[in-house]
Every structure is written in C-alpha cells, then in structure tokens.
Enzyme design. Structure first.
Site, PDB file in Angstrom:
ATOM      1  N   CYS A  77      -6.636  37.370   9.737  1.00 54.19           N
ATOM      2  CA  CYS A  77      -5.436  37.360   8.892  1.00 54.19           C
ATOM      3  C   CYS A  77      -4.464  36.263   9.287  1.00 54.19           C
ATOM      4  CB  CYS A  77      -4.751  38.717   8.957  1.00 54.19           C
ATOM      5  SG  CYS A  77      -4.257  39.223  10.628  1.00 54.19           S
ATOM      6  N   HIS A 369      -0.980  42.631  11.882  1.00 51.86           N
ATOM      7  CA  HIS A 369      -1.494  41.904  10.722  1.00 51.86           C
ATOM      8  C   HIS A 369      -0.520  40.790  10.342  1.00 51.86           C
ATOM      9  CE1 HIS A 369      -3.984  41.336   7.215  1.00 51.86           C
ATOM     10  NE2 HIS A 369      -3.027  41.648   6.356  1.00 51.86           N
ATOM     11  N   ASN A 390      -1.261  39.069   0.357  1.00 51.24           N
ATOM     12  CA  ASN A 390      -2.186  39.514   1.401  1.00 51.24           C
ATOM     13  C   ASN A 390      -3.471  38.701   1.328  1.00 51.24           C
ATOM     14  OD1 ASN A 390      -3.185  40.997   3.535  1.00 51.24           O
ATOM     15  ND2 ASN A 390      -2.919  42.983   2.566  1.00 51.24           N
TER      16      ASN A 390
END
Length: 445
Positions: A77, A369, A390
């Site tokens: 991520c 994250h 995202n």
C-alpha cells in the site's frame, strides 16, 4: 498442572461464574442481542445505518483523479499510494486520460534491498546473544512487503520508474504470502549460518563473500517471482486529444528524470502521534533499509495542524499520501471509515473508549495502511468528511474510493506527506531539529 504464578484468590471460582450468569440474565435484551451476534458477527450486528445519511460522495474540494489501482493480496500500500500521488501529476502534465506506474518494478528492488539490510543487520549484531531483543527484532523484521513513504522515495531515486506496461504484475507480485514465507525461511536460515561463521572466527571478507552469495540467491528468487526488471523500454501513449507519442529506448532512471517534476526534498511527514512529544522531530533508523537513501523522519504536530496542512495541499490541487489504521471502525466493502457507523460498545454494553495516545502506546493503534487523500468536504470552513483513493481495486466503496468522516480522521489518522510550503512558520522551524532516533519497536514502526 497448577498455575503457581497466580494466587488462589485471583482464580475464577464457581461463585464468580454464578454471579456472571445472573448479571447476564439481568442485561436488557441479552437473548436477541446474542442471536444477532451469533448469526451475523460482531461488526455486522453493530452497524449503525443511520450514520449513512452523512456519507454521500460529494466534496467541496476535490482533486481530479482516475481509476483506482489494485495491490491485491500484497502489503505494498505504501508504494501504491506514493506512485498514485505521482501519477496524478503525470496525467495532468502529459494530458493523459489515465496512467499507472509499474509497482512490480519498484517492489522487486524493495525486496532485494530489504534482504541486503537484513544480512547486514545480522552481521552487525552477531556478537549479541540470540535472545537479545534487537536480534529477535531483526529476525522478525525479515523481508516482508510493507514499507513507508521514505522507502518508496529512496527506491524511486535509486532505481527510477517505469510505466506498468513495461513491467506488468505477476501472480506472485500481487499475491505475496507464499513468497514472504519462503523468503523468511531462507533469510532466517542464512542468518544462523552467518552467525555461526562469525562465531567460528571467519574473516570479515569471507563473511561478506557469503553474504553476496546469499543475495545472489535472493535475486534469483525475485526474478522467478516478479520477473527480471526492465532495463530499457519505449514509452508509447496517446493523450486525451488522441495525439500519438513515443519516446524510445529509455532507462528507468531517464524516465524518472524526464517526467517526474516532484522535488522530494520539498516534502515532510507531519505526524499526529500523541504518545510522542509534540513539536519534536523523530527518526526511525530501523526502517531505513536502503543504504544511502532517504531516512524516515516524523514531525510531531497535533490533529488540527495535520488537518490544516492537508486541506491546504488539497485546495492547491495536490493529493496527499497518508498513513492510518484502516482496520479500525471501517467497512471495507462499503468503503466507509466512520466510528459512528460501528457501535460495538453499545452492542456489548462495554466501554471501548480509548484515547489516541493510549491506543498507540498499548499497541491497539498502529499505522497499518497507506492511501491517498484526494478531497475534503468543508462546511463553514470546517472539514466534515474526506475523499480517499484506496488501492484495493474498484469493487469496494464507490469505484474504489472511500469516505472518511472527520471523526475517523481524529481517531485513526497518523501521518500525512505535506509540501513544506503548506507548513506554518513555526512548523518550518521544527525542521532544523536533530531528529531523535526511535527504537525499532516504536509505535510508528
């Protein structure tokens, strides 16, 4: 065998169990609540659908972006979020409809650099006992696919960038669990081998040669898993006006130098971590695994300052990388980040309140994250909700975009990468401090 470490008075007795049962029987609505949890699970039974009325996808400040990316079953991520911020600028610069960098290209070198750092740390601590806390941390750190913004920048500056078309994803680059397990096995085995070499009095030259042999094996494993990194490629595309472009025979370093106009020296990591002293700058040497590359530094500010800087950057038309605790009070499928959407405390009748400081200090909170902030909704100049890009594909949320309420920002947002020009004068002064090094097991790890 009797637990001798616990006094008899501390044990659960039959009388205790009887009291618990009586209190449960007196709890209002215990039976239907139990059925709801048993049939649907804790999260589903705790959802507060009334909160959805405030979660529309309309934002007063919004940076135009394209389709979301998909890290799939990997822990990249931090790399995806970094490349997303860069691609937004490249799309505008070249008048593209959309664009994506090769995450696989940089991930290859990330894993190689981590292996190198792992071996060096094992060699440097070979004189310590195996149960030493630092040695155990080194062995547990290993070669996973997690990372931080500064790591992504260091990789880009050293190895450059390539379009996704030049080095596509493989099954393993998108599904890293099996490779992680195999690399962990190998590296820990190699660690024990190197420690025994040093204990036996082998020369530093012999140890260094063995390390290089191990690294060569890791390189081979990564080529098998991710593919061989491209060395030269043609950059071919059509812009929004359907004009054709091609630049031939570029190296990744040339591509980066030619097309990326971002000066990474202009950016700092503003951090809201109240278990650290406000107004201080910290470093995290344990995460600086690319030799000679950028270091991780955190400028500690409060929540209000973090919001102010993020809003200023979005209003200027620039997205922002951020680190948060995405697993807390979140609905992955719906793309909702909102403490008011989940009522586990009301469901069970328990107090789950936790300050941000205590969550970090106890290990309940973590920077788990990284994503990209692309918008904010301001009502009377105050943020009410935030738009989040995202990297979990286009199925969750609205085509992959999440909604974060301002209350969630307060509770679970920790780091935002901000251009220095959006800092206050007082915040800029903090940058002159000598960073205070943090232990590898610090809450900001």
């Amino acid at each position: 065998m009797e637990n001798e470490s616990m006094p008899v008075s501390a044990q659960i007795t039959a009388a205790d169990l009887a009291r618990y049962e009586q209190e449960l029987a007196a709890y209002p609505g215990a039976e239907p609540l139990a059925r709801a949890v048993q049939n649907t699970g804790v999260v589903e039974a705790s959802k507060n659908f009334a909160a959805k009325q405030h979660l529309d996808h309309v934002f007063s400040v919004e940076v135009k972006t394209g389709k979301v990316t998909n890290q799939k079953q990997s822990g990249r991520c931090w790399l995806f979020a970094t490349l997303n911020t860069l691609r937004h600028q490249l799309v505008q610069e070249l008048n593209l409809k959309d664009f994506e960098f090769s995450q696989n290209y940089n991930a290859f070198y990330d894993r190689l650099e981590k292996a190198n750092a792992f071996y060096e740390r094992i060699i440097a601590t070979a004189d310590r006992p195996l149960n030493d806390r630092l040695v155990q941390w080194n062995l547990s750190w290993n070669d996973s696919d997690g990372g931080q913004w500064s790591n992504a920048v260091a990789l880009i500056e050293k190895y450059g960038l390539v379009p996704k078309s030049a080095m596509e994803e493989t099954f393993t680059s998108s599904n890293t669990a099996e490779l992680n397990t195999t690399l962990q096995w190998k590296l820990r085995r190699d660690a024990m081998f190197l420690r025994r070499m040093i204990a036996a009095g082998q020369t530093p030259a012999a140890v260094a040669e063995q390390k290089q042999a191990f690294l060569s094996e890791v390189y081979r494993m990564l080529v098998f898993a991710f593919g061989k990194p491209v060395e030269k490629f043609d950059f071919e595309y059509r812009d929004k006006d359907n004009n054709y472009h091609i630049v031939r025979n570029l190296t990744p370093q040339e591509f980066y130098a030619k097309y990326i106009k971002v000066d990474f020296d202009d950016y700092v990591c503003l951090t809201d971590a109240p278990d650290h002293e406000l107004g201080k700058v910290y470093s995290l040497p344990s995460q600086d695994y690319i030799a000679g590359g950028r270091t991780n530094q955190f400028v500690i500010v409060d929540t209000a300052a973090l919001k102010q800087a993020t809003i200023a950057q979005l209003q200027a038309g620039e997205t922002a990388w951020f680190g948060c605790d995405v697993g807390a009070d979140s609905d992955r499928k719906a793309g909702i980040l909102d403490p008011d959407f989940f009522k586990q405390d009301e469901l069970f009748g328990v107090d789950l309140s936790f300050s941000k400081q205590d969550r970090l200090a106890s290990g309940q909170g973590e920077v788990s994250h990284a994503m990209t902030m692309t918008g904010v909704d301001l009502v009377e100049d105050q943020p009410t909700k935030w738009k989040v890009e995202n990297s979990w594909g286009d199925k969750p949320g609205q085509a992959g975009y999440f909604i974060m309420t301002d209350k969630w920002f307060d509770n679970y947002m920790y780091e935002v990468i901000i251009n220095k020009k959006y800092l206050t004068s007082a915040q800029k002064e903090l940058l002159h401090q000598e960073p205070i090094p943090l232990a590898p097991w610090d809450s900001l790890k």
